[in-house]
Design a protein around this motif. Structure first.
Motif, PDB file in Angstrom:
ATOM      1  N   PRO A  25      -2.945  40.296 -16.428  1.00 17.55           N
ATOM      2  CA  PRO A  25      -2.080  39.258 -16.931  1.00 17.55           C
ATOM      3  C   PRO A  25      -2.538  37.826 -16.210  1.00 17.55           C
ATOM      4  O   PRO A  25      -3.152  37.768 -15.407  1.00 17.55           O
ATOM      5  N   ASN A  26      -2.212  36.843 -17.060  1.00 19.51           N
ATOM      6  CA  ASN A  26      -2.606  35.698 -16.790  1.00 19.51           C
ATOM      7  C   ASN A  26      -1.456  35.032 -15.943  1.00 19.51           C
ATOM      8  O   ASN A  26      -0.321  35.373 -15.954  1.00 19.51           O
ATOM      9  N   GLU A  27      -1.969  33.721 -15.166  1.00 21.18           N
ATOM     10  CA  GLU A  27      -0.811  33.214 -14.204  1.00 21.18           C
ATOM     11  C   GLU A  27       0.155  32.513 -15.251  1.00 21.18           C
ATOM     12  O   GLU A  27       1.269  32.655 -14.971  1.00 21.18           O
ATOM     13  N   ARG A  28      -0.158  31.976 -16.263  1.00 25.23           N
ATOM     14  CA  ARG A  28       0.737  31.377 -17.189  1.00 25.23           C
ATOM     15  C   ARG A  28       1.046  32.493 -18.462  1.00 25.23           C
ATOM     16  O   ARG A  28       0.106  33.220 -18.915  1.00 25.23           O
ATOM     17  N   PHE A  29       2.157  32.612 -19.077  1.00 26.30           N
ATOM     18  CA  PHE A  29       2.485  33.333 -20.263  1.00 26.30           C
ATOM     19  C   PHE A  29       1.882  32.673 -21.427  1.00 26.30           C
ATOM     20  O   PHE A  29       1.992  31.597 -21.861  1.00 26.30           O
ATOM     21  N   THR A  30       0.664  33.468 -21.858  1.00 25.44           N
ATOM     22  CA  THR A  30      -0.377  32.968 -22.876  1.00 25.44           C
ATOM     23  C   THR A  30       0.036  33.311 -24.186  1.00 25.44           C
ATOM     24  O   THR A  30       0.001  34.735 -24.323  1.00 25.44           O
ATOM     25  N   VAL A  31       0.500  32.654 -25.339  1.00 21.12           N
ATOM     26  CA  VAL A  31       0.672  33.331 -26.599  1.00 21.12           C
ATOM     27  C   VAL A  31      -0.725  32.600 -27.551  1.00 21.12           C
ATOM     28  O   VAL A  31      -0.901  31.538 -27.371  1.00 21.12           O
ATOM     29  N   THR A  32      -1.294  33.456 -28.131  1.00 23.57           N
ATOM     30  CA  THR A  32      -2.520  33.158 -28.861  1.00 23.57           C
ATOM     31  C   THR A  32      -2.250  33.201 -30.291  1.00 23.57           C
ATOM     32  O   THR A  32      -1.942  34.217 -30.771  1.00 23.57           O
ATOM     33  N   ASP A  73       9.690  27.252 -17.966  1.00 26.27           N
ATOM     34  CA  ASP A  73       9.031  26.262 -17.249  1.00 26.27           C
ATOM     35  C   ASP A  73       7.835  25.861 -18.216  1.00 26.27           C
ATOM     36  O   ASP A  73       7.032  26.936 -18.388  1.00 26.27           O
ATOM     37  N   PRO A  74       7.406  24.685 -18.594  1.00 23.32           N
ATOM     38  CA  PRO A  74       6.366  24.287 -19.347  1.00 23.32           C
ATOM     39  C   PRO A  74       5.219  24.769 -18.613  1.00 23.32           C
ATOM     40  O   PRO A  74       4.129  24.611 -19.300  1.00 23.32           O
ATOM     41  N   GLU A  75       5.111  24.465 -17.183  1.00 23.17           N
ATOM     42  CA  GLU A  75       3.949  24.738 -16.552  1.00 23.17           C
ATOM     43  C   GLU A  75       3.595  26.194 -16.369  1.00 23.17           C
ATOM     44  O   GLU A  75       2.535  26.509 -15.719  1.00 23.17           O
ATOM     45  N   LYS A  76       4.535  27.149 -16.950  1.00 27.98           N
ATOM     46  CA  LYS A  76       4.385  28.588 -16.803  1.00 27.98           C
ATOM     47  C   LYS A  76       3.886  29.250 -18.126  1.00 27.98           C
ATOM     48  O   LYS A  76       4.126  30.477 -18.288  1.00 27.98           O
ATOM     49  N   ILE A  77       3.741  28.357 -19.070  1.00 30.99           N
ATOM     50  CA  ILE A  77       3.259  28.822 -20.377  1.00 30.99           C
ATOM     51  C   ILE A  77       1.994  28.369 -21.173  1.00 30.99           C
ATOM     52  O   ILE A  77       1.904  26.960 -20.662  1.00 30.99           O
TER      53      ILE A  77
END
Length: 290
Positions: free
Chosen positions: A101-108, A136-140
């Protein structure tokens, strides 16, 4: 154009008498990427298309819509010769590695975007979730990899999401695969135009091979059926902003709770491995040469 191969193959077939499998990844005439020809070239095109369909021993197509297209144009030709073999994914492209898992929720998203294939409603959904205080925009991280038209690049200049969007230029195939494997979820957008229900881009299978959840923006059609049948992700219409929000937020919450994992049933996606598809193609060859 790609159909030149079929014109050459037809001539070789006529001269040699050897059996001929005509393969199509897209329809011939009337597809979104084919030119609108004036009267005489159009008649020539019709003649060539029909003669290929009529004279080949087998017509092999990457999606069912191609077969429907041919049979709709020339209903007098028997469709028993038609076989559907998906593009599939190459399992050798995907190294066996555990998802971390990444620290931020990552959509590619990987590939190209222009015109009607664009992230407008996806970005709108993410923006609304941020403004509603649910995300939270800092978490995506919304990661877009590939080639993008100017109108799409303008969409990326979103004030609400500017610190959440990452744009990466075109990468070699192996590098883009790594980014898929290092994502919480993947974004699939099917072109928004009439008749797109039958289109199945090769990206569907590549995403499938990564075994990451797929956020799919597509009409109820061939792509939606594949995603739902295999459990590879969730589907909503590209114009349904609320539907996109629901999918995005559902995966986002699971990520925060450390409960987001691969949703793929490997037994269901095995049929799309190119080894299996090649096995089916080999059976067609065997049937022609016995």
């Amino acid at each position: 154009p790609p159909y030149t191969c079929s014109v050459i193959a037809r001539k070789l077939h006529k001269h040699s008498g050897k059996p001929w499998v005509a393969g199509f990844r897209d329809p011939w005439r009337g597809f979104l990427s084919t030119p609108n020809r004036w009267f005489i070239p159009r008649l020539i095109d019709i003649h060539l298309e029909k003669s290929v369909y009529k004279d080949c021993n087998v017509l092999e197509a990457a999606w069912q819509g191609i077969i429907k297209d041919f049979s709709g144009k020339y209903p007098e030709i028997d469709t028993a010769k038609c076989h559907h073999l998906d593009n599939g994914y190459d399992s050798a492209d995907f190294p066996s590695a555990d998802y971390k898992p990444n620290e931020r929720f990552t959509v590619t998203y990987t590939g190209s975007m222009y015109g009607k294939r664009n992230p407008e409603t996806f970005l709108k959904a993410a923006e609304e979730l941020v403004k509603e205080g649910k995300v939270d925009p800092e978490k995506i991280k919304l990661r877009f990899v590939g080639r993008f038209g100017n109108e799409v690049l303008e969409m990326f200049k979103n004030d609400t999401l500017k610190n959440s969007i990452e744009v990466i230029n075109y990468l070699p195939h192996g590098e883009s695969i790594k980014l898929l494997l290092q994502s919480e979820a993947l974004l699939m957008i099917v072109d928004d135009f009439k008749g797109n229900e039958e289109i199945v881009p090769g990206k569907v299978f590549e995403y499938m091979g990564s075994k990451r959840p797929i956020i799919t923006l597509a009409p109820l059609g061939a792509v939606a059926k594949i995603i739902m049948d295999t459990g590879c992700g969730m589907v909503t219409d590209s114009k349904n902003v609320q539907g996109i929000k629901n999918i995005f937020y559902g995966y986002y919450e699971k990520h925060l709770n450390n409960s987001l994992s691969s949703v793929v049933d490997e037994s269901k996606i095995k049929q799309y491995d190119r080894k299996e598809i090649t096995r089916r193609l080999a059976k067609i060859f065997d049937s022609l040469v016995k």
